[in-house]
Design an enzyme around this catalytic site. Structure first.
Site, PDB file in Angstrom:
ATOM      1  N   LEU A 149     -12.275  32.144 -43.980  1.00  0.00           N
ATOM      2  CA  LEU A 149     -10.818  32.170 -43.213  1.00  0.00           C
ATOM      3  C   LEU A 149      -9.907  31.224 -43.921  1.00  0.00           C
ATOM      4  O   LEU A 149     -10.097  30.520 -44.914  1.00  0.00           O
ATOM      5  CB  LEU A 149     -10.985  31.523 -41.751  1.00  0.00           C
ATOM      6  CG  LEU A 149     -11.811  32.509 -40.800  1.00  0.00           C
ATOM      7  CD1 LEU A 149     -11.925  31.950 -39.645  1.00  0.00           C
ATOM      8  CD2 LEU A 149     -10.697  33.505 -40.700  1.00  0.00           C
ATOM      9  N   ASP A 150      -8.718  31.819 -43.994  1.00  0.00           N
ATOM     10  CA  ASP A 150      -7.482  30.879 -44.460  1.00  0.00           C
ATOM     11  C   ASP A 150      -7.520  29.623 -44.297  1.00  0.00           C
ATOM     12  O   ASP A 150      -7.510  29.200 -43.032  1.00  0.00           O
ATOM     13  CB  ASP A 150      -6.126  31.755 -43.972  1.00  0.00           C
ATOM     14  CG  ASP A 150      -5.013  31.012 -44.655  1.00  0.00           C
ATOM     15  OD1 ASP A 150      -5.032  29.814 -44.661  1.00  0.00           O
ATOM     16  OD2 ASP A 150      -4.156  31.809 -45.279  1.00  0.00           O
ATOM     17  N   ALA A 151      -7.591  28.659 -45.111  1.00  0.00           N
ATOM     18  CA  ALA A 151      -7.756  27.197 -45.067  1.00  0.00           C
ATOM     19  C   ALA A 151      -6.706  26.706 -44.256  1.00  0.00           C
ATOM     20  O   ALA A 151      -6.729  25.407 -43.760  1.00  0.00           O
ATOM     21  CB  ALA A 151      -7.928  26.387 -46.240  1.00  0.00           C
ATOM     22  N   GLY A 152      -5.286  27.336 -44.264  1.00  0.00           N
ATOM     23  CA  GLY A 152      -4.279  26.867 -43.739  1.00  0.00           C
ATOM     24  C   GLY A 152      -4.455  26.612 -42.220  1.00  0.00           C
ATOM     25  O   GLY A 152      -3.535  25.706 -41.770  1.00  0.00           O
TER      26      GLY A 152
END
Lengths: 283, 283, 283, 283
Positions: free
Chosen positions: A225-228
């Site tokens: 998943l997008d780390a942001g």
């Protein structure tokens, strides 16, 4: 009590069933299940988060570990409420010593209520830091700094680590490692503001876009998943026009990044926040 | 002295030549020329920045204006060194009063060394603010808030404005307006961190990406170029987990945005920074 | 006739003035001026496009070259209408031979109305291709494939090249080279669809985002601007689910890229399109 | 046989347990579980994909539906292998008739092996199309075109729909609808190339970035994930320089989009591809 079970194996046939059958048989409440099948890498992974009666806890890990051994799976059972003492941290480092140093000092001074159980490095640069603070050190890199990802997990398992802290550790953990310690147990310090500057040179990229705001981000690593989205803490500082990139990087590395990591780890070990379905929420 | 000449007309035939011929005939040093031709809108524009002997200045504007009239061009001549008194600002507003209010107070208190010569609004919301501070007010919007872009420039010309300040003015200036006041004379307050959040709902977008850092950006508007590169000042604040979007927006609007605009305008009128070939540099 | 003048030097003092003075003195019509000042690299550059009476042409290049020599500038004068014969191409290559091969065949067969005047390579891989088609070859790379950018321009100047064709040349030209051949004289083949996939691994990136459409883009290189806007031609092909990345790359490299380059170069040398204020327009 | 179970309810307490307990009690093989908890909307959702012995199938839907009713959950049970006849489609429309028309013709001509069971529209524009092909029509929008999302699902349930086809249906389905028909049952036509142009005006955006390649994308809608990754089919066409945007849109709408949708639906109903852990794979 809240319990996180992770299982990693080569395919999805026969992985999910035995663990889910066992867990439902316990009468525990299932809070979350995430599964992942990445055909191309022959990697199947699962996270199960349950609410368990405390008297069931002593038998859980041995029995699930036995299921894992009989089925050829890598199974881990962990609870943030298990340990009566302080949470145990593994600090992973590469070259920059500042964030690890700041965290070790904050632990020593009682500002961060945790134990630095072990330090690892794919480069030897931070070894003297471990010696200075009396923390066990393990070198996990070869001559070129390529890390032995299996060895890292073995060390963390051996030291019964609660949280892996990537203190400017400059390598990417493989998906299998992320899954084995899934559930909010891997804390990363990124030296740029997420999600705007996710790359390996965020100072350079922010400078190239002529920003005046520079920042660092402490976040959970969540596989696939997008780390942001799993941000624990962010801190920023402001550059002035004409300030050289070298000076900006120096301020970021020596002041802003260490502060960001210390406050981020503090929030996790004090359990002010937690990961809930891929999102960080206040408890 | 540094002089900026802008010219806007319907095509490039006969626009560049007379102005460049005149300027080269003056013996002035050409520091910068930018041209723009947007076929689809029949808009041709040019910016010429020159170094001029001071004794040539008095004749320059009348003669270039005459050239403009004879050729059917909209010509403007401006020098940041022309005015002996304080720079004259036009404050453009829409609904939110906080940034304009903060700027008016900073001017009153001598913190920003400028004169609020006129206020404009495509909505009537900030009219009382103009009355409170004794600043002339012009309504430039119709019933739906659609702005009369020509009228805005006429007012700015009439009041001999040095800098147009878009204090949470929520409409886009057309390219022709940007060109007519090109050269670092239009200052915008954007209520998000550029370049990451350029849209009209930067708080919502940052919130959706689960950031903890929120910010505002004060920047020059430069026609046809990415606005993120002309940053004058940025300021940020940090949200905590669980903070509602409404609360974040309130903190941003009432505290962070006003501060950002005041400091940005101060840097421009104190001439600490300037625009140089599409980039903001320290002087 | 249309003439493009480029000048590159270490700063903007004394660069713009002599050339613009000379050009305005000729009585030529100025169609476009673009200037660029990149403080950090001590690079000042200018492009001037003029409409010139044909009888002025013979004197123009010698006189501007003399001005350049006296002022320490690198000056080039070029007109797409100058040459009575076919336009002269320089083909720059690295490893992949297919696009250059397709272009050489198309020239041989009269499909592309140009002359392959010279071939260059920072790697020796395409040397045999030059020999096969009887085209002069120049090696411009060192043992590691690092290109000598100055040498490339010297060769192009020496061979009186009209257009530089980057036929899967895998290195970035420095800004100074782009400016020296500015005005629509450098044609690049990018092996991905712009602007979506600008990086050096566009097949991998498109594959990672699970696209089924793959493409190539032939475009002018324009200094300091997003390359996606100067598209000459794009061609695509479709992958099926389950197709391996290797197979997709093979189809792209052996079929789609060569076609894309040939059609792109044909449009330029047939002057169907041209660069006009950073945009490609039909003539 | 492969069976997909979806369950949607207001929270995660008591949702996962009864369904997972029942499924594990059946002795079925669990192939995939996905869960979703969106605190802010009080929406909890789960997808369970299992491999079931055929003789267990007749009892499964009634028993799980009963569990749903007793627990206050919205439960759906579906198998792509259940129906002996052709798959049943619901066609959702707004204004543009071309994609729906092309699909109805392809079904009539035996090119797409499915049944157009019902058509819906939040605008009345495509009603006459339904009448022409003798397909039941349901208006699901109010005077402003706001759709009644509950009504859409009720109609699809009533008509025992296998696949919902969004044929230029210009509204976003809410997460709860996406979850209720999760598992590869909602097919969307997007009028731009994904992932590069995801917005509502992809033709305009591609035109603004001066692309020459325009395209359409047929993809599964997957709740909470980037739509670009579930691509079923993409088709493109090429514009020439100087082609007006209107002409490009006309070609896309009248030719490319209808082709893209027909081929995409054909791949799904012929079961050439399927959704597997958020990715489209060949069967």
């Amino acid at each position: 009590m809240q319990v996180v079970i992770t299982a990693v194996g080569p395919d999805n046939r026969g992985l999910a069933d035995p663990i889910i059958h066992y867990v439902t048989g316990l009468g525990s409440n299932i809070a979350e299940i995430q599964m992942y099948d990445h055909d191309e890498q022959s990697l199947f992974a699962m996270l199960v988060r349950i609410e368990l009666d405390e008297d069931r806890w002593p038998a859980l890990r041995p029995e699930l570990t036995a299921i894992g051994q009989s089925k050829g799976l890598s199974v881990r059972v962990w609870s943030p409420e298990e340990r009566k003492g302080k949470p145990r941290l593994a600090l992973c480092t590469t070259v920059r010593p500042e964030p690890a140093l700041a965290l070790l000092r904050a632990i020593r001074d009682g500002q961060v209520n945790a134990e630095a159980a072990v330090m690892l490095g794919n480069r030897p640069n931070c070894r003297s830091l471990a010696e200075q603070f009396g923390v066990d050190w393990h070198s996990v890199g070869d001559d070129q700094g390529v890390a032995d990802d299996e060895r890292i997990l073995d060390v963390c398992d051996e030291y019964e680590i609660d949280y892996i802290v990537l203190a400017r550790y400059m390598r990417v953990l493989p998906p299998s490692s992320c899954w084995k310690y899934a559930g909010g147990r891997i804390i990363n310090l990124h030296h740029g503001l997420l999600p705007a500057f996710p790359g390996i040179r965020p100072y350079h990229e922010a400078f190239a876009s002529r920003m005046l705001t520079y920042g660092a981000t402490c976040h959970f690593i969540v596989p696939e998943l997008d780390a942001g989205n799993q941000i624990i803490y962010q801190s920023t500082f402001t550059a002035s026009h004409g300030m050289k990139l070298d000076e900006i990087i120096r301020r970021g590395q020596e002041d802003n990044e260490p502060h960001c990591l210390v406050e981020g780890v503090r929030r996790v070990v004090d359990r002010e926040i937690q990961l809930h379905f891929h999102r960080v929420v206040a408890r």
